[in-house]
Design a protein around this motif. Structure first.
Motif, PDB file in Angstrom:
ATOM      1  N   HIS A  39      43.053   4.768  26.254  1.00  0.00           N
ATOM      2  CA  HIS A  39      42.263   3.936  25.326  1.00  0.00           C
ATOM      3  C   HIS A  39      42.292   2.446  25.725  1.00  0.00           C
ATOM      4  O   HIS A  39      42.298   1.566  24.861  1.00  0.00           O
ATOM      5  N   GLU A  40      42.331   2.179  27.018  1.00  0.00           N
ATOM      6  CA  GLU A  40      42.607   0.803  27.460  1.00  0.00           C
ATOM      7  C   GLU A  40      41.587  -0.215  26.929  1.00  0.00           C
ATOM      8  O   GLU A  40      41.967  -1.282  26.432  1.00  0.00           O
ATOM      9  N   VAL A  41      40.296   0.120  27.026  1.00  0.00           N
ATOM     10  CA  VAL A  41      39.298  -0.875  26.587  1.00  0.00           C
ATOM     11  C   VAL A  41      39.422  -1.089  25.077  1.00  0.00           C
ATOM     12  O   VAL A  41      39.435  -2.230  24.586  1.00  0.00           O
ATOM     13  N   ARG A  42      39.530   0.005  24.334  1.00  0.00           N
ATOM     14  CA  ARG A  42      39.625  -0.125  22.864  1.00  0.00           C
ATOM     15  C   ARG A  42      40.856  -0.954  22.477  1.00  0.00           C
ATOM     16  O   ARG A  42      40.805  -1.765  21.551  1.00  0.00           O
TER      17      ARG A  42
ATOM     18  N   ASP B 123      37.380   8.918  26.542  1.00  0.00           N
ATOM     19  CA  ASP B 123      37.649   9.311  25.154  1.00  0.00           C
ATOM     20  C   ASP B 123      36.505  10.163  24.608  1.00  0.00           C
ATOM     21  O   ASP B 123      35.362  10.076  25.093  1.00  0.00           O
TER      22      ASP B 123
ATOM     23  N   THR C 104      33.571   8.041  24.055  1.00  0.00           N
ATOM     24  CA  THR C 104      33.053   7.225  25.170  1.00  0.00           C
ATOM     25  C   THR C 104      31.992   8.034  25.910  1.00  0.00           C
ATOM     26  O   THR C 104      32.178   9.229  26.144  1.00  0.00           O
TER      27      THR C 104
HETATM   28  N1  URA Z   1      39.052   2.782  27.779  1.00  0.00           N
HETATM   29  C1  URA Z   1      38.958   3.329  26.540  1.00  0.00           C
HETATM   30  O1  URA Z   1      39.401   2.749  25.564  1.00  0.00           O
HETATM   31  N2  URA Z   1      38.358   4.517  26.422  1.00  0.00           N
HETATM   32  C2  URA Z   1      37.826   5.201  27.455  1.00  0.00           C
HETATM   33  O2  URA Z   1      37.279   6.278  27.278  1.00  0.00           O
HETATM   34  C3  URA Z   1      37.926   4.615  28.729  1.00  0.00           C
HETATM   35  C4  URA Z   1      38.541   3.404  28.860  1.00  0.00           C
END
Ligand code: URA
Length: 244
Positions: free
Chosen positions: A190-193, A105, A108
């Protein structure tokens, strides 16, 4: 290979730009000024442009760059409005098809691999190869519980879009009340978010620190860029079953 193609591929400009350079006598082959851009060159020939040596390579050459992506930079080679990673790498790489492996992102930071090795890029980003990607995350909204960590490890279902999305198991290693390392084996947008939002947290900072066997150097700072070592390249190939 034609002289104009070599020069364009080596980052000296478009074919029409390099033809003008040749015509204006700025290019030598084996010590002689050459004004014919269609002249053929081969490995072993000594080529210069404005006195700068130009490497004549045989066959496709692969490049592997490790960029520590800064904040507020788009994972794209070009963009009309925003700063992008393409501006952080030398043009000779761009002309040879080097592009980012997956996407981070805009906000990120951290490990971004760029390469023109299409098969490696495909395998590192495809969920079927299960390549672990480790992120260091900090957030607001209170601590994650043991139950949250357990749920993530089983694979949660996100319901923040029209169609529910089932995620692969994600390992969360808590480091403090508001920081953790997350290990994902896929790369949904946006997996981690979105995982953090699922648990009622808002991400404050997100940094990727490893991709398969490749890790950021301890001392790495956003904006740093370097070529991968031979061992790092072999290890990445090994991660995804590419044997040489
Ligand atoms: N997950 C996220 O939310 N953002 C990233 O840039 C990578 C993984």
């Amino acid at each position: 290979m034609r002289l104009d193609k070599l020069l364009a591929d080596s980052g000296f400009g478009t074919r029409s730009v390099v033809r003008k350079k040749v015509l204006h006598g700025k290019v030598t082959v084996n010590g002689a000024v050459i004004r014919d851009a269609s002249c053929k060159v081969a490995p072993g020939d000594e080529v210069t442009c404005y006195g700068e040596p130009v490497e004549v390579l045989s066959g496709k050459t692969y490049y592997y760059l490790l960029l520590d992506k800064p904040d507020e930079v788009l994972t794209a080679m070009e963009d009309p409005r925003l700063p992008c990673v393409g501006e952080l790498i030398e043009s000779r790489y761009k002309n040879r098809g080097v592009s980012p492996v997956g996407r981070l992102d805009y906000h990120t930071t951290g490990l971004l691999l760029l390469t023109n090795d299409g098969e490696l890029s495909h395998r590192l980003t495809s969920p079927s190869y299960n390549v672990p990607k480790t992120y260091r995350v900090s957030w607001t909204g209170g601590p994650l519980t043991g139950k949250d960590v357990a749920k993530a490890s089983e694979g949660i279902t996100l319901t923040d879009t029209a169609a529910p999305e089932h995620l692969k198991p994600c390992e969360i290693i808590l480091e403090s009340e508001d920081t953790a390392r997350l290990i994902l084996r896929e790369g949904k947008t946006h997996e981690v978010r979105r995982i953090m939002a699922h648990f009622g947290k808002e991400v404050v900072s997100l940094r990727r620190i490893s991709l398969g066997s490749l890790s950021l150097d301890e001392s790495s700072l956003p904006g740093d860029i370097r070529d991968l070592t031979k061992d790092e390249i072999s290890a990445l190939h090994n991660d995804v079953g590419i044997l040489h």
